[in-house]
Design a protein around this motif. Structure first.
Motif, PDB file in Angstrom:
ATOM      1  N   ASN A  54       0.836  -1.208   0.000  1.00 58.65           N
ATOM      2  CA  ASN A  54       0.000   0.000   0.000  1.00 58.65           C
ATOM      3  C   ASN A  54       0.869   1.255   0.000  1.00 58.65           C
ATOM      4  O   ASN A  54       0.695   2.178   0.800  1.00 58.65           O
ATOM      5  CB  ASN A  54      -0.947   0.012   1.207  1.00 58.65           C
ATOM      6  N   ASP A  55       1.833   1.269  -0.911  1.00 61.26           N
ATOM      7  CA  ASP A  55       2.721   2.411  -1.055  1.00 61.26           C
ATOM      8  C   ASP A  55       1.957   3.563  -1.704  1.00 61.26           C
ATOM      9  O   ASP A  55       0.815   3.402  -2.141  1.00 61.26           O
ATOM     10  CB  ASP A  55       3.913   2.011  -1.928  1.00 61.26           C
ATOM     11  N   ARG A  56       2.581   4.721  -1.799  1.00 61.00           N
ATOM     12  CA  ARG A  56       1.899   5.881  -2.374  1.00 61.00           C
ATOM     13  C   ARG A  56       1.614   5.687  -3.857  1.00 61.00           C
ATOM     14  O   ARG A  56       0.727   6.334  -4.402  1.00 61.00           O
ATOM     15  CB  ARG A  56       2.718   7.149  -2.169  1.00 61.00           C
ATOM     16  N   THR A  57       2.370   4.799  -4.517  1.00 52.95           N
ATOM     17  CA  THR A  57       2.060   4.428  -5.896  1.00 52.95           C
ATOM     18  C   THR A  57       1.641   2.975  -5.896  1.00 52.95           C
ATOM     19  O   THR A  57       2.374   2.095  -5.445  1.00 52.95           O
ATOM     20  CB  THR A  57       3.285   4.609  -6.802  1.00 52.95           C
ATOM     21  N   GLY A  58       0.449   2.682  -6.368  1.00 49.81           N
ATOM     22  CA  GLY A  58      -0.086   1.331  -6.304  1.00 49.81           C
ATOM     23  C   GLY A  58       0.514   0.415  -7.349  1.00 49.81           C
ATOM     24  O   GLY A  58       0.994   0.848  -8.389  1.00 49.81           O
ATOM     25  N   LEU A  59       0.512  -0.884  -7.064  1.00 46.84           N
ATOM     26  CA  LEU A  59       0.929  -1.901  -8.015  1.00 46.84           C
ATOM     27  C   LEU A  59      -0.287  -2.683  -8.474  1.00 46.84           C
ATOM     28  O   LEU A  59      -1.318  -2.695  -7.825  1.00 46.84           O
ATOM     29  CB  LEU A  59       1.969  -2.839  -7.376  1.00 46.84           C
ATOM     30  N   SER A  60      -0.170  -3.386  -9.586  1.00 51.69           N
ATOM     31  CA  SER A  60      -1.348  -4.038 -10.167  1.00 51.69           C
ATOM     32  C   SER A  60      -1.451  -5.512  -9.818  1.00 51.69           C
ATOM     33  O   SER A  60      -2.464  -6.146 -10.087  1.00 51.69           O
ATOM     34  CB  SER A  60      -1.314  -3.888 -11.696  1.00 51.69           C
ATOM     35  N   SER A  61      -0.407  -6.119  -9.263  1.00 56.28           N
ATOM     36  CA  SER A  61      -0.456  -7.556  -8.990  1.00 56.28           C
ATOM     37  C   SER A  61      -1.500  -7.843  -7.914  1.00 56.28           C
ATOM     38  O   SER A  61      -1.652  -7.109  -6.953  1.00 56.28           O
ATOM     39  CB  SER A  61       0.908  -8.047  -8.536  1.00 56.28           C
ATOM     40  N   THR A  62      -2.238  -8.934  -8.100  1.00 57.39           N
ATOM     41  CA  THR A  62      -3.265  -9.318  -7.135  1.00 57.39           C
ATOM     42  C   THR A  62      -3.029 -10.732  -6.651  1.00 57.39           C
ATOM     43  O   THR A  62      -2.381 -11.549  -7.309  1.00 57.39           O
ATOM     44  CB  THR A  62      -4.678  -9.242  -7.763  1.00 57.39           C
ATOM     45  N   GLN A  63      -3.558 -10.986  -5.510  1.00 56.58           N
ATOM     46  CA  GLN A  63      -3.403 -12.283  -4.877  1.00 56.58           C
ATOM     47  C   GLN A  63      -4.561 -12.511  -3.930  1.00 56.58           C
ATOM     48  O   GLN A  63      -4.921 -11.617  -3.186  1.00 56.58           O
ATOM     49  CB  GLN A  63      -2.065 -12.311  -4.122  1.00 56.58           C
ATOM     50  N   ALA A  64      -5.176 -13.686  -3.975  1.00 60.04           N
ATOM     51  CA  ALA A  64      -6.320 -13.942  -3.089  1.00 60.04           C
ATOM     52  C   ALA A  64      -5.866 -13.874  -1.647  1.00 60.04           C
ATOM     53  O   ALA A  64      -4.781 -14.322  -1.287  1.00 60.04           O
ATOM     54  CB  ALA A  64      -6.912 -15.317  -3.394  1.00 60.04           C
ATOM     55  N   LEU A  65      -6.719 -13.294  -0.827  1.00 64.63           N
ATOM     56  CA  LEU A  65      -6.427 -13.191   0.601  1.00 64.63           C
ATOM     57  C   LEU A  65      -6.745 -14.513   1.277  1.00 64.63           C
ATOM     58  O   LEU A  65      -7.847 -15.030   1.182  1.00 64.63           O
ATOM     59  CB  LEU A  65      -7.267 -12.076   1.229  1.00 64.63           C
TER      60      LEU A  65
END
Length: 269
Positions: A255-266
């Protein structure tokens, strides 16, 4: 009041605050706890963006201040005889969030908090299981704080929108420390903000696409009917009892100031 400590050495700063913290907490009013948490409060004001993301790069420059805050609780122990339940709950929320932030800062830059592995005597440990903060002479991991000190004591599902999981799909970080007298309003505000943000939840009367956070902690939110009832306490668009409920994937990107697009199920930890 929080004094600026920049002119002194890190060692002297740690010594002074660790020495004074127990003295602060002997006061009978809540000002003592406000003083204790003021360094963390100031760091949040400085490094949380308007979107509720954390500027870890900026926080890295204030790493000493963050460490001093965490060191200041080594001789502090929540006292049920003088602390209200909300004081205690706010204390542990602040401890969790500050410790999680410091852990990320130590390994920054990192794409996800889940990528961190901490070397210990017994080998490598995940960021959730390694001891990260010493409170009153006892060390705690993030999971211990979440489960034992918050979950077992308070049974309040709103804390999941106040805890900083370090994840892009986690609730936005509040730009102030949690405070006992204001905690009910703060938790309601966090919950309302998260539920009504289409980044995390899409709500319509007949269909609700909810954050995977609700699924991961389903035991705390209850049955589907209970979950809908909970969401409707805060939702601007109420969900019908017959609505179709789906859960979205959860991104563990930092949750940095610039978001990343990778996703992963919680997954449940």
């Amino acid at each position: 009041m929080y004094c600026q400590f920049r002119p002194v050495t890190r060692q002297l700063l740690l010594f002074c605050l660790c020495l004074l913290a127990p003295l602060f907490l002997r006061a009978e009013d809540n000002n003592s706890l406000q003083i204790l948490h003021e360094p963390w409060n100031e760091l949040l004001h400085q490094h949380v963006t308007a979107e509720g993301r954390l500027n870890y790069e900026g926080l890295l420059e204030d790493e000493d201040k963050l460490l001093v805050y965490l060191e200041s609780v080594r001789k502090v122990k929540p006292d049920p005889s003088s602390w209200s339940p909300n004081d205690t709950k706010a204390f542990w929320l602040n401890m969790y969030n500050a410790a999680a932030a410091y852990l990320v800062v130590q390994y920054y830059p990192v794409a996800s908090i889940n990528d961190i592995r901490v070397k210990t005597v017994g080998g490598l440990k995940s960021p959730w299981e390694v001891p990260v903060v010493n409170v009153g002479g006892q060390s705690y991991s993030l999971n211990q704080i979440e489960r034992r000190m918050l979950g077992d004591q308070f049974h309040d599902p709103r804390v999941h929108f106040a805890l900083m999981y370090g994840a892009a799909s986690g609730a936005p970080v509040q730009a102030e420390a949690y405070s006992g007298p204001r905690l009910p309003a703060q938790l309601d505000e966090q919950t309302r903000r998260f539920i009504n943000d289409p980044t995390f939840n899409q709500l319509a009367p007949q269909r609700a696409q909810l954050s995977g956070l609700f699924e991961a902690y389903s035991a705390e939110f209850g049955s589907e009917a209970q979950l809908i009832e909970f969401v409707n306490r805060y939702a601007r668009t109420p969900i019908l009892p017959t609505a179709q409920v789906e859960f979205q994937s959860f991104s563990w990107a930092l949750n940095d100031r610039t978001g990343l697009s990778s996703t992963q199920a919680l997954n449940k930890r």
